[in-house]
Motif scaffolding. Sequence first.
Motif, PDB file in Angstrom:
ATOM      1  N   MET A   1      -4.081  56.890  37.035  1.00 31.02           N
ATOM      2  CA  MET A   1      -2.656  56.676  37.046  1.00 31.02           C
ATOM      3  C   MET A   1      -2.233  56.282  38.452  1.00 31.02           C
ATOM      4  O   MET A   1      -2.808  56.741  39.425  1.00 31.02           O
ATOM      5  CB  MET A   1      -1.933  57.952  36.626  1.00 31.02           C
ATOM      6  CG  MET A   1      -2.239  58.377  35.205  1.00 31.02           C
ATOM      7  SD  MET A   1      -1.518  59.972  34.769  1.00 31.02           S
ATOM      8  CE  MET A   1       0.201  59.565  34.702  1.00 31.02           C
ATOM      9  N   ALA A   2      -1.201  55.437  38.543  1.00 32.93           N
ATOM     10  CA  ALA A   2      -0.745  54.980  39.856  1.00 32.93           C
ATOM     11  C   ALA A   2       0.747  54.681  39.840  1.00 32.93           C
ATOM     12  O   ALA A   2       1.312  54.355  38.805  1.00 32.93           O
ATOM     13  CB  ALA A   2      -1.505  53.731  40.268  1.00 32.93           C
ATOM     14  N   LYS A  17      -2.464  62.208  40.138  1.00 33.76           N
ATOM     15  CA  LYS A  17      -2.680  62.969  38.918  1.00 33.76           C
ATOM     16  C   LYS A  17      -1.325  63.211  38.271  1.00 33.76           C
ATOM     17  O   LYS A  17      -0.283  63.103  38.909  1.00 33.76           O
ATOM     18  CB  LYS A  17      -3.321  64.317  39.262  1.00 33.76           C
ATOM     19  CG  LYS A  17      -4.708  64.167  39.835  1.00 33.76           C
ATOM     20  CD  LYS A  17      -5.298  65.513  40.156  1.00 33.76           C
ATOM     21  CE  LYS A  17      -6.679  65.328  40.769  1.00 33.76           C
ATOM     22  NZ  LYS A  17      -7.269  66.584  41.200  1.00 33.76           N
ATOM     23  N   LYS A  18      -1.328  63.550  37.018  1.00 38.84           N
ATOM     24  CA  LYS A  18      -0.092  63.840  36.289  1.00 38.84           C
ATOM     25  C   LYS A  18       0.691  64.934  37.017  1.00 38.84           C
ATOM     26  O   LYS A  18       0.111  65.876  37.544  1.00 38.84           O
ATOM     27  CB  LYS A  18      -0.434  64.300  34.868  1.00 38.84           C
ATOM     28  CG  LYS A  18       0.752  64.448  33.974  1.00 38.84           C
ATOM     29  CD  LYS A  18       0.329  64.762  32.564  1.00 38.84           C
ATOM     30  CE  LYS A  18       1.559  64.890  31.678  1.00 38.84           C
ATOM     31  NZ  LYS A  18       1.211  65.114  30.300  1.00 38.84           N
ATOM     32  N   ALA A  22       8.377  62.139  43.258  1.00 38.21           N
ATOM     33  CA  ALA A  22       8.723  61.059  44.184  1.00 38.21           C
ATOM     34  C   ALA A  22       8.433  61.491  45.618  1.00 38.21           C
ATOM     35  O   ALA A  22       7.914  60.715  46.418  1.00 38.21           O
ATOM     36  CB  ALA A  22      10.184  60.675  44.015  1.00 38.21           C
ATOM     37  N   GLY A  23       8.729  62.739  45.950  1.00 39.70           N
ATOM     38  CA  GLY A  23       8.451  63.258  47.297  1.00 39.70           C
ATOM     39  C   GLY A  23       6.970  63.265  47.612  1.00 39.70           C
ATOM     40  O   GLY A  23       6.558  62.922  48.728  1.00 39.70           O
ATOM     41  N   ASP A  24       6.139  63.658  46.638  1.00 36.42           N
ATOM     42  CA  ASP A  24       4.683  63.646  46.825  1.00 36.42           C
ATOM     43  C   ASP A  24       4.193  62.229  47.094  1.00 36.42           C
ATOM     44  O   ASP A  24       3.367  61.997  47.980  1.00 36.42           O
ATOM     45  CB  ASP A  24       3.957  64.184  45.584  1.00 36.42           C
ATOM     46  CG  ASP A  24       4.257  65.632  45.281  1.00 36.42           C
ATOM     47  OD1 ASP A  24       4.592  66.390  46.215  1.00 36.42           O
ATOM     48  OD2 ASP A  24       4.153  66.006  44.100  1.00 36.42           O
ATOM     49  N   ALA A  25       4.697  61.268  46.317  1.00 35.10           N
ATOM     50  CA  ALA A  25       4.270  59.875  46.462  1.00 35.10           C
ATOM     51  C   ALA A  25       4.693  59.317  47.818  1.00 35.10           C
ATOM     52  O   ALA A  25       3.927  58.610  48.473  1.00 35.10           O
ATOM     53  CB  ALA A  25       4.845  59.024  45.335  1.00 35.10           C
ATOM     54  N   GLU A  51       9.938  63.693  38.751  1.00 35.04           N
ATOM     55  CA  GLU A  51       8.545  63.546  38.327  1.00 35.04           C
ATOM     56  C   GLU A  51       8.274  62.095  37.921  1.00 35.04           C
ATOM     57  O   GLU A  51       9.094  61.463  37.256  1.00 35.04           O
ATOM     58  CB  GLU A  51       8.237  64.482  37.158  1.00 35.04           C
ATOM     59  CG  GLU A  51       6.751  64.561  36.872  1.00 35.04           C
ATOM     60  CD  GLU A  51       6.396  65.689  35.920  1.00 35.04           C
ATOM     61  OE1 GLU A  51       5.519  65.461  35.078  1.00 35.04           O
ATOM     62  OE2 GLU A  51       6.997  66.772  36.032  1.00 35.04           O
ATOM     63  N   LEU A  52       7.130  61.585  38.340  1.00 38.46           N
ATOM     64  CA  LEU A  52       6.774  60.189  38.087  1.00 38.46           C
ATOM     65  C   LEU A  52       5.772  60.057  36.960  1.00 38.46           C
ATOM     66  O   LEU A  52       4.995  60.974  36.695  1.00 38.46           O
ATOM     67  CB  LEU A  52       6.189  59.571  39.360  1.00 38.46           C
ATOM     68  CG  LEU A  52       7.074  59.648  40.598  1.00 38.46           C
ATOM     69  CD1 LEU A  52       6.336  59.104  41.805  1.00 38.46           C
ATOM     70  CD2 LEU A  52       8.374  58.911  40.373  1.00 38.46           C
TER      71      LEU A  52
END
Length: 67
Positions: A1-2, A17-18, A22-25, A51-52
């Motif tokens: 996933m990307a 990973k699932k 947005a903050g993590d990305a 969540e993305l």
Amino acid sequence: MAVQVRSNAVDLRVEHKKGITAGDAMAEAHVRKSFLGKKLVNGKVATRGTELKDGDGVTVSPRSKNG
């Protein structure tokens, strides 16, 4: 996933990973916290906790000064 993270200085595909937010990305793409202004996910206003899903696009605009 990307997901794709874009700002003035960054245009990076982030593998994840699932459950990534947005903050993590943005952290994974090394977007500077001092840069953060409006955040969009797929063109809609979002927060760092949004969540993305696979294929989402995160766009970050810079903070505006004096406005």
